[in-house]
Design a protein around this motif. Structure first.
Motif, short mmCIF file in Angstrom:
data_model
loop_
_atom_site.label_atom_id
_atom_site.label_comp_id
_atom_site.label_asym_id
_atom_site.label_seq_id
_atom_site.Cartn_x
_atom_site.Cartn_y
_atom_site.Cartn_z
N GLY A 17 3.89 14.71 -11.24
CA GLY A 17 4.17 14.87 -12.67
C GLY A 17 3.03 15.58 -13.39
O GLY A 17 3.26 16.44 -14.25
N ASP A 18 1.78 15.23 -13.01
CA ASP A 18 0.62 15.91 -13.61
C ASP A 18 0.61 17.39 -13.24
O ASP A 18 0.30 18.25 -14.08
CB ASP A 18 -0.68 15.26 -13.13
N ALA A 19 0.95 17.71 -11.98
CA ALA A 19 0.96 19.12 -11.55
C ALA A 19 2.05 19.89 -12.28
O ALA A 19 1.84 21.06 -12.68
CB ALA A 19 1.17 19.19 -10.05
N GLU A 20 3.22 19.28 -12.48
CA GLU A 20 4.29 19.96 -13.21
C GLU A 20 3.88 20.21 -14.66
O GLU A 20 4.12 21.29 -15.21
CB GLU A 20 5.56 19.12 -13.16
N ALA A 21 3.24 19.24 -15.27
CA ALA A 21 2.80 19.42 -16.66
C ALA A 21 1.73 20.50 -16.75
O ALA A 21 1.72 21.30 -17.70
CB ALA A 21 2.26 18.10 -17.20
N LEU A 22 0.86 20.56 -15.76
CA LEU A 22 -0.19 21.57 -15.74
C LEU A 22 0.40 22.97 -15.54
O LEU A 22 -0.05 23.93 -16.16
CB LEU A 22 -1.20 21.24 -14.64
N CYS A 23 1.40 23.08 -14.68
CA CYS A 23 2.02 24.39 -14.42
C CYS A 23 2.78 24.90 -15.64
O CYS A 23 2.90 26.12 -15.84
CB CYS A 23 2.97 24.30 -13.23
N LYS A 42 0.83 -1.21 0.00
CA LYS A 42 0.00 0.00 0.00
C LYS A 42 0.87 1.26 0.00
O LYS A 42 0.56 2.24 -0.68
CB LYS A 42 -0.93 0.01 1.22
N LYS A 43 1.95 1.24 0.76
CA LYS A 43 2.87 2.39 0.81
C LYS A 43 3.48 2.63 -0.57
O LYS A 43 3.54 3.77 -1.04
CB LYS A 43 3.96 2.15 1.84
N ASP A 44 3.92 1.56 -1.22
CA ASP A 44 4.51 1.71 -2.56
C ASP A 44 3.51 2.26 -3.56
O ASP A 44 3.84 3.13 -4.38
CB ASP A 44 5.05 0.36 -3.05
N ARG A 45 2.27 1.78 -3.48
CA ARG A 45 1.24 2.30 -4.39
C ARG A 45 0.95 3.77 -4.13
O ARG A 45 0.76 4.55 -5.06
CB ARG A 45 -0.06 1.50 -4.23
N LEU A 46 0.90 4.16 -2.85
CA LEU A 46 0.64 5.55 -2.51
C LEU A 46 1.77 6.45 -2.98
O LEU A 46 1.53 7.54 -3.53
CB LEU A 46 0.45 5.70 -1.00
N LEU A 47 3.01 6.02 -2.81
CA LEU A 47 4.15 6.81 -3.29
C LEU A 47 4.13 6.94 -4.80
O LEU A 47 4.42 8.01 -5.35
CB LEU A 47 5.47 6.19 -2.81
N LEU A 48 3.79 5.87 -5.50
CA LEU A 48 3.70 5.92 -6.96
C LEU A 48 2.58 6.87 -7.39
O LEU A 48 2.75 7.66 -8.33
CB LEU A 48 3.45 4.52 -7.52
N TRP A 49 1.45 6.83 -6.70
CA TRP A 49 0.33 7.72 -7.02
C TRP A 49 0.74 9.17 -6.80
O TRP A 49 0.43 10.04 -7.62
CB TRP A 49 -0.87 7.35 -6.15
N MET A 50 1.45 9.44 -5.70
CA MET A 50 1.89 10.81 -5.43
C MET A 50 2.90 11.28 -6.49
O MET A 50 2.87 12.45 -6.91
CB MET A 50 2.51 10.90 -4.03
N LYS A 51 3.76 10.39 -6.93
CA LYS A 51 4.73 10.74 -7.98
C LYS A 51 4.01 11.07 -9.28
O LYS A 51 4.36 12.04 -9.98
CB LYS A 51 5.70 9.58 -8.17
N GLU A 52 2.98 10.28 -9.60
CA GLU A 52 2.19 10.56 -10.82
C GLU A 52 1.48 11.91 -10.71
O GLU A 52 1.43 12.68 -11.67
CB GLU A 52 1.17 9.45 -11.05
N ARG A 53 0.89 12.20 -9.53
CA ARG A 53 0.20 13.48 -9.35
C ARG A 53 1.18 14.65 -9.44
O ARG A 53 0.85 15.71 -9.96
CB ARG A 53 -0.53 13.53 -8.01
#
Length: 122
Positions: free
Chosen positions: A89-95, A76-87
């Motif tokens: 990346g999405d925030a950087e692309a949006l900015c 669960k921790k690994d999935r949460l960290l991966l999800w945060m990394k994806e978000r």
């Protein structure tokens, strides 16, 4: 009457002798000893022997369950960290988007106008 009384004593005495005889007491004692030993062995197999390395089935199942819960928590921790990394990346692309910058400027201008109009009405 004495005959009846002596007959009753002779009939009931073998029952008393059976329960009080050494053979009957030994059977009862060994039977209880066997039952107690079975209970002790069963409990030691199930719960282990204290102050030894023998855990018993209960402790083995408990440690296995805790190990499995630890593995689930790590996944669960690994999935949460991966999800945060994806978000992130999405925030950087949006900015980096020029359309987003334009919308933020327009929104900040609208907020300033609204706050100025609210302050002036007070």
């Amino acid at each position: 009457m004495n005959n009846k009384h002596s007959i009753k004593n002779s009939i009931s005495s073998p029952k008393k002798e059976f329960f009080l005889s050494i053979q009957a007491r030994m059977r009862i004692f060994f039977g209880l000893l066997f039952a107690i030993m079975l209970i002790i062995v069963g409990l030691s197999v199930m719960y282990g022997i204290p102050f030894t390395t023998f855990k018993g089935e209960y402790r083995q199942h408990k440690s296995l369950a805790l190990q499995n819960l630890g593995l689930v928590a790590d996944l669960k921790k690994d999935r949460l960290l991966l999800w945060m990394k994806e978000r992130r990346g999405d925030a950087e692309a949006l900015c980096k988007s020029s359309e987003f910058r334009f919308c933020v400027k327009e929104l900040s201008n609208a907020i300033q106008k609204y706050s100025a109009s609210v302050v002036s009405t007070l």
